[in-house]
Write an enzyme that holds these catalytic residues in place. Structure first.
Site, PDB file in Angstrom:
ATOM      1  N   ASN A 214     -10.498   2.690  44.140  1.00  0.00           N
ATOM      2  CA  ASN A 214      -9.133   2.471  44.607  1.00  0.00           C
ATOM      3  C   ASN A 214      -9.164   1.602  45.859  1.00  0.00           C
ATOM      4  O   ASN A 214     -10.225   1.142  46.292  1.00  0.00           O
ATOM      5  CB  ASN A 214      -8.425   3.807  44.862  1.00  0.00           C
ATOM      6  CG  ASN A 214      -9.188   4.671  45.850  1.00  0.00           C
ATOM      7  OD1 ASN A 214      -9.399   4.306  46.999  1.00  0.00           O
ATOM      8  ND2 ASN A 214      -9.626   5.855  45.382  1.00  0.00           N
ATOM      9  N   ASP A 310     -11.002  18.955  41.980  1.00  0.00           N
ATOM     10  CA  ASP A 310     -10.014  18.802  43.050  1.00  0.00           C
ATOM     11  C   ASP A 310     -10.616  19.430  44.315  1.00  0.00           C
ATOM     12  O   ASP A 310     -10.520  20.644  44.531  1.00  0.00           O
ATOM     13  CB  ASP A 310      -8.711  19.482  42.660  1.00  0.00           C
ATOM     14  CG  ASP A 310      -7.568  19.169  43.629  1.00  0.00           C
ATOM     15  OD1 ASP A 310      -7.852  18.964  44.829  1.00  0.00           O
ATOM     16  OD2 ASP A 310      -6.408  19.143  43.200  1.00  0.00           O
ATOM     17  N   LEU A 312      -9.890  19.268  47.513  1.00  0.00           N
ATOM     18  CA  LEU A 312      -8.970  19.847  48.482  1.00  0.00           C
ATOM     19  C   LEU A 312      -8.455  21.205  48.013  1.00  0.00           C
ATOM     20  O   LEU A 312      -8.385  22.165  48.788  1.00  0.00           O
ATOM     21  CB  LEU A 312      -7.806  18.884  48.723  1.00  0.00           C
ATOM     22  CG  LEU A 312      -6.902  19.170  49.918  1.00  0.00           C
ATOM     23  CD1 LEU A 312      -7.703  19.271  51.208  1.00  0.00           C
ATOM     24  CD2 LEU A 312      -5.824  18.100  50.036  1.00  0.00           C
ATOM     25  N   PHE A 327      -4.157  14.799  52.871  1.00  0.00           N
ATOM     26  CA  PHE A 327      -3.341  13.583  52.842  1.00  0.00           C
ATOM     27  C   PHE A 327      -2.730  13.428  51.458  1.00  0.00           C
ATOM     28  O   PHE A 327      -3.306  13.868  50.459  1.00  0.00           O
ATOM     29  CB  PHE A 327      -4.201  12.349  53.154  1.00  0.00           C
ATOM     30  CG  PHE A 327      -4.436  12.120  54.616  1.00  0.00           C
ATOM     31  CD1 PHE A 327      -3.863  11.035  55.262  1.00  0.00           C
ATOM     32  CD2 PHE A 327      -5.218  12.989  55.353  1.00  0.00           C
ATOM     33  CE1 PHE A 327      -4.073  10.825  56.614  1.00  0.00           C
ATOM     34  CE2 PHE A 327      -5.442  12.786  56.694  1.00  0.00           C
ATOM     35  CZ  PHE A 327      -4.862  11.698  57.330  1.00  0.00           C
TER      36      PHE A 327
END
Length: 404
Positions: A214, A310, A312, A327
């Site tokens: 990204n 995932d 987080l 974030f």
């Protein structure tokens, strides 16, 4: 750390010990301070301004009237930029004029206009020093907030032996440095905290020469790590592939893929006080990473993607005492998506922005969403300033948790 990079004004007054001020200035310059010398007319009878100019590489200020530049009031400009004023030696006359609030020469005008600490090193005959008027002036100045060092006892230039000798330049320079160390202690709200910061993108390999990634540059996470370290934290930065220099005083761990980042984060998670997950971790990776370069073929190339862990959310489920900051970069429905992520991932704070406001830029426009329902919108700011506000919010969260 310490005095390096600070602006120090050295005031030199008219006593025989004025020659020792040259050594003091040399020591301060050697320690990295930007030193500006202000001399009284009497001081010029004992040592020349050219000596200090050579040591500091700055113009020496001797008169409040002749030192003006266009658009500048010299004594105000000096006072505004000073981090510390050191007066060495400070004569009985100078102490009296400072105690009276006089501003009739360059030195007293600068001191009167300054808002920084003032360190005074008296030097005079012992009988003069013990005189009630001098002692009264010293007490009055101390009540005003001035700091004193010395004088010492010993053989004086006048032939007397007693208290009145200027403290050694090395001791004055050391005390000046202590002022800034003490201030840094006050300005270090994250001291003693272990903080883990993630930054940058991940790369999910397709074959030896291709990957999915990204647009994250890592600038936000690197700015956070640098600011947290500046505020006293013990910082570990887990970084994906970026083109940035490692921040000072930060332990850096370099990873490439989401799985590598997860392993690095979980390895340290139980030992840290907070995690700031600013990395843009890929949600998906190719199911198969080919060992050899994929050759062009007729027709489309179909790549099956599988979910990455995932990180987080996993941290939120494992959270014990840690403060967790995440974030969210969204393209639509910023508030709704941010609040959902804040709740489902058990975060203490979510920093949310529209992707167009933060990716691949030096600025960011963010909103803070807190677990207690409070939110704070911020205007567009440089990323280092956003980092400063995130660290301030983290310090406040620590304070809140310690009060519960």
């Amino acid at each position: 750390m310490g005095i390096a990079g600070k602006t120090v004004i050295v005031g030199v007054t008219g006593g025989i010990a004025a020659y020792k001020a040259a050594e003091l200035v040399r020591l301060l310059v050697k320690a990295g301070a930007s030193v500006h010398v202000v001399m009284t007319k009497a001081a010029e009878q004992f040592i020349g301004a050219v000596t200090f100019q050579a040591l500091t590489r700055h113009h020496v200020h001797c008169s409040v009237f002749t030192d003006e530049k266009e658009g500048q009031i010299a004594h105000i400009d000096l006072a505004d930029h000073a981090d510390l004023i050191v007066i060495a030696p400070a004569t009985a006359d100078t102490l009296a004029r400072l105690a009276a609030g006089r501003a009739d020469d360059m030195l007293t005008a600068v001191v009167l206009a300054a808002r920084c600490p003032v360190l005074v090193a008296p030097a005079m005959n012992s009988n003069m020093y013990q005189h009630p008027a001098v002692q009264h002036n010293i007490k009055l100045l101390a009540d005003y907030g001035y700091h004193f060092i010395g004088p010492e006892s010993g053989k004086l230039a006048c032939g007397w032996t007693g208290k009145g000798r200027l403290v050694a330049p090395e001791a004055i320079a050391a005390r000046a440095t202590e002022f800034f160390m003490e201030q840094q202690e006050k300005d270090a709200p994250l001291r003693g905290k272990k903080i883990l910061v993630t930054a940058g993108p991940t790369r999910e390999g397709l074959d030896p020469v291709r990957f999915f990634s990204n647009l994250s540059t890592g600038k936000m996470g690197y700015a956070i790590a640098e600011q947290a370290a500046r505020l006293g934290a013990d910082v570990t930065l887990i970084s994906g592939p970026v083109q940035l220099d490692a921040p000072p005083n930060v332990t850096i761990v370099r990873v490439v893929s989401a799985l590598e980042m997860r392993a690095a984060v979980l390895r340290d998670y139980q030992n840290v006080d907070a995690v700031i997950q600013s990395a843009a971790v890929a949600d998906y990776r190719p199911e198969e990473a080919h060992a050899q370069k994929i050759k062009k073929q007729d027709g489309p190339l179909l790549v099956r993607l599988v979910r990455n862990p995932d990180i987080l959310k996993e941290l939120g489920l494992k959270k014990e005492k840690q403060i967790l900051i995440g974030f969210a970069a969204e393209t639509e429905n910023l508030e709704a998506n941010a609040k959902r992520k804040l709740e489902t991932k058990h975060l203490d704070l979510l920093v949310a922005n529209l992707a167009a406001d933060g990716f691949a830029t030096d600025t960011n426009k963010v909103t803070f969403y807190f677990a207690n329902g409070r939110y704070e919108p911020h205007q567009r700011l440089p990323k280092h300033e956003v980092a400063s506000r995130i660290c301030a919010a983290l310090a406040a969260l620590f304070e809140e948790s310690e009060c519960q």
